[in-house]
Write an enzyme that holds these catalytic residues in place. Sequence first.
Site, mmCIF file in Angstrom:
data_model
loop_
_atom_site.group_PDB
_atom_site.id
_atom_site.type_symbol
_atom_site.label_atom_id
_atom_site.label_comp_id
_atom_site.label_asym_id
_atom_site.label_seq_id
_atom_site.Cartn_x
_atom_site.Cartn_y
_atom_site.Cartn_z
ATOM 1 C CB ALA A 36 18.248 60.346 126.935
ATOM 2 C CB ALA A 37 22.595 57.077 127.528
ATOM 3 N N PRO A 38 24.537 59.765 127.477
ATOM 4 C CG PRO A 38 26.614 60.707 128.025
ATOM 5 C CD PRO A 38 25.776 60.273 126.849
ATOM 6 N N GLY A 39 23.191 61.763 128.863
ATOM 7 C CA GLY A 39 22.310 62.733 129.522
ATOM 8 C C GLY A 39 22.700 64.194 129.348
ATOM 9 C CE LYS A 98 23.086 67.267 122.027
ATOM 10 N NZ LYS A 98 24.181 66.357 122.346
ATOM 11 C CD GLU A 135 20.729 54.961 125.388
ATOM 12 O OE1 GLU A 135 20.810 56.144 125.009
ATOM 13 O OE2 GLU A 135 21.062 54.004 124.658
ATOM 14 C CG ASP A 137 22.313 64.132 120.451
ATOM 15 O OD1 ASP A 137 22.732 64.683 119.420
ATOM 16 O OD2 ASP A 137 23.040 63.870 121.423
ATOM 17 C CB CYS A 194 28.537 64.323 117.073
ATOM 18 S SG CYS A 194 28.521 62.580 117.371
HETATM 19 N N1 SAM Z 1 21.896 62.825 123.742
HETATM 20 C C1 SAM Z 1 23.045 62.242 124.409
HETATM 21 C C2 SAM Z 1 23.779 63.324 125.163
HETATM 22 O O1 SAM Z 1 23.675 64.495 124.804
HETATM 23 O O2 SAM Z 1 24.456 62.984 126.162
HETATM 24 C C3 SAM Z 1 23.944 61.519 123.428
HETATM 25 C C4 SAM Z 1 23.205 60.538 122.582
HETATM 26 S S1 SAM Z 1 24.222 59.553 121.549
HETATM 27 C C5 SAM Z 1 24.672 60.655 120.311
HETATM 28 C C6 SAM Z 1 23.045 58.531 120.773
HETATM 29 C C7 SAM Z 1 22.333 57.558 121.686
HETATM 30 O O3 SAM Z 1 21.419 56.799 120.890
HETATM 31 C C8 SAM Z 1 23.250 56.555 122.354
HETATM 32 O O4 SAM Z 1 23.071 56.579 123.751
HETATM 33 C C9 SAM Z 1 22.826 55.209 121.789
HETATM 34 O O5 SAM Z 1 22.890 54.160 122.728
HETATM 35 C C10 SAM Z 1 21.390 55.466 121.366
HETATM 36 N N2 SAM Z 1 20.941 54.555 120.276
HETATM 37 C C11 SAM Z 1 21.654 53.612 119.625
HETATM 38 N N3 SAM Z 1 20.883 52.963 118.737
HETATM 39 C C12 SAM Z 1 19.650 53.495 118.841
HETATM 40 C C13 SAM Z 1 18.417 53.234 118.198
HETATM 41 N N4 SAM Z 1 18.287 52.307 117.263
HETATM 42 N N5 SAM Z 1 17.363 53.978 118.583
HETATM 43 C C14 SAM Z 1 17.466 54.927 119.510
HETATM 44 N N6 SAM Z 1 18.608 55.219 120.142
HETATM 45 C C15 SAM Z 1 19.689 54.512 119.807
#
Ligand code: SAM
Length: 479
Positions: A131-134, A136, A154, A199, A252
Amino acid sequence: MQFCFLALESPLEDKSCCMLPPPFIRRMKSQLGPEYPDFEAALHTRPPVSVRWKSGLSMDHMASGFSPYTLEPVPWHPRGFYLSERPQFTLDPRLHAGAYYVQEAASMFLYQALTQHVDFSKPLKVLDLCAAPGGKTTLIADLIGPHSILVANEVVRARVNVLRENLEKWGTPNIAITCAEPEQYKFNLPNFFDLVVTDAPCSGEGLFRKDPNATKEWSVDQVTYCAGRQKLILESAYETLAPGGILVYSTCTYNYQENEENVQWLQEAKGMSLLSVKIDPAWGVEAHAGGYHFYPHKTRGEGFYLAILQKNTGVLTKRNVPNGFLSLKPLSKAQLPPVQRWLNADWPLRLFQIPSGEILALPAALEQAYLILDKAINRKWFGVYVGDVKGKDLIPAHPFALSPLVGSFNSIEVTREQALLFLKKEVFDFPPSTETGWTLVRYQGSNLGWIKVLPNRMNNYLPPERRIRMDLEKVIDLE
Ligand code: SAM
């Protein structure tokens, strides 16, 4: 004296974004064929800037608040807008009030996938697994009804703070935040959620134009590593989804290894069905093998991929609902009156206290879902922090001011200059007729936080960590 927006961007002179890794070029040439030169040329242009306006908030002052820049709609989201330049968002009080989210336009396509396949009028259990930074999460928050629960997870602890801050600004009361490995969901909450949005962390090819560092971190091995990690995350997303539930998978990045191949695996290994999203050909979105690609030479946005699938297997798990929360204590009858008079009666709430004394409000309709989540996941934050009871009084908390749970209260509508002083945690002049006591500071219809008005002065209750640290003198237009 007037605060002005300063445009931050100039035409792209730094071509470092275009130092593309040769294996990436080779692969994109084979993926795009004759379109490749257009794709590469697009990477030399400036990335568009876009914002998504919060639902339920009047758009009356939206465009004038971005003046002198002009706005154009993002075609796949009814409240998404491109800005002709990038303003200094920090100097826009509306950003701090959660009136909008600065979100890359392609990501807003999630709106189409969700509204075409999910009935948001029903009470839903929704998980945003990465979810981070939020970005979606706030988009989904605008779609769910008050009887639905949205869990924003997150795994990286260092990123939970920014997620909490953004969701606090957005103010949606029925969001829980967790910090858990996706496997905790797989093992502790199988067949639970109606919708899971994943995501996933990816190789970030779609960010090459925006973030030149992304090209330096990219490698063929990194793509393979990301594809494997995504499969593990998707395995958990699939397991925690209820039978018939909907899974959105997005990245992305452009490559098929992280996108199409993982979606194919969900179909073949897990028996999931791909769902299609109706798209207007004018958008330039490319449908490929059941998923949707955003390429910067065809759509106005960065690189993005999305697929939406449905789970066909699994059995609804019958769950025992725990009797009480692990660390939340219901408020005693004596504690209720000073708190209740502050609340918006439109939201039926349960009030709790955590051991450090803070009062939290949870939407009553969701208590069972919160209880189940509380038992299943170790690190979590629920409910809206309403304040702290001191004797017969409540000291209201900042997140409460930003949520719809706050009842009708003394408020003052401030100018942009006053709002910025408030956000610097300074004092500002206010009309001598202002009633004394706790007062909400409002800017263009959105709450910014609390002040306490005293006979001859005010106290500013903005939490120090939310203070704008920028030197405002540098951006004051003295003309
Ligand atoms: N959905 C967010 C948004 O729209 O603002 C962006 C998400 S970003 C593409 C992917 C996220 O997955 C990051 O915050 C990252 O820290 C987290 N992440 C990294 N490794 C992960 C793992 N093994 N399992 C789940 N999440 C992970």
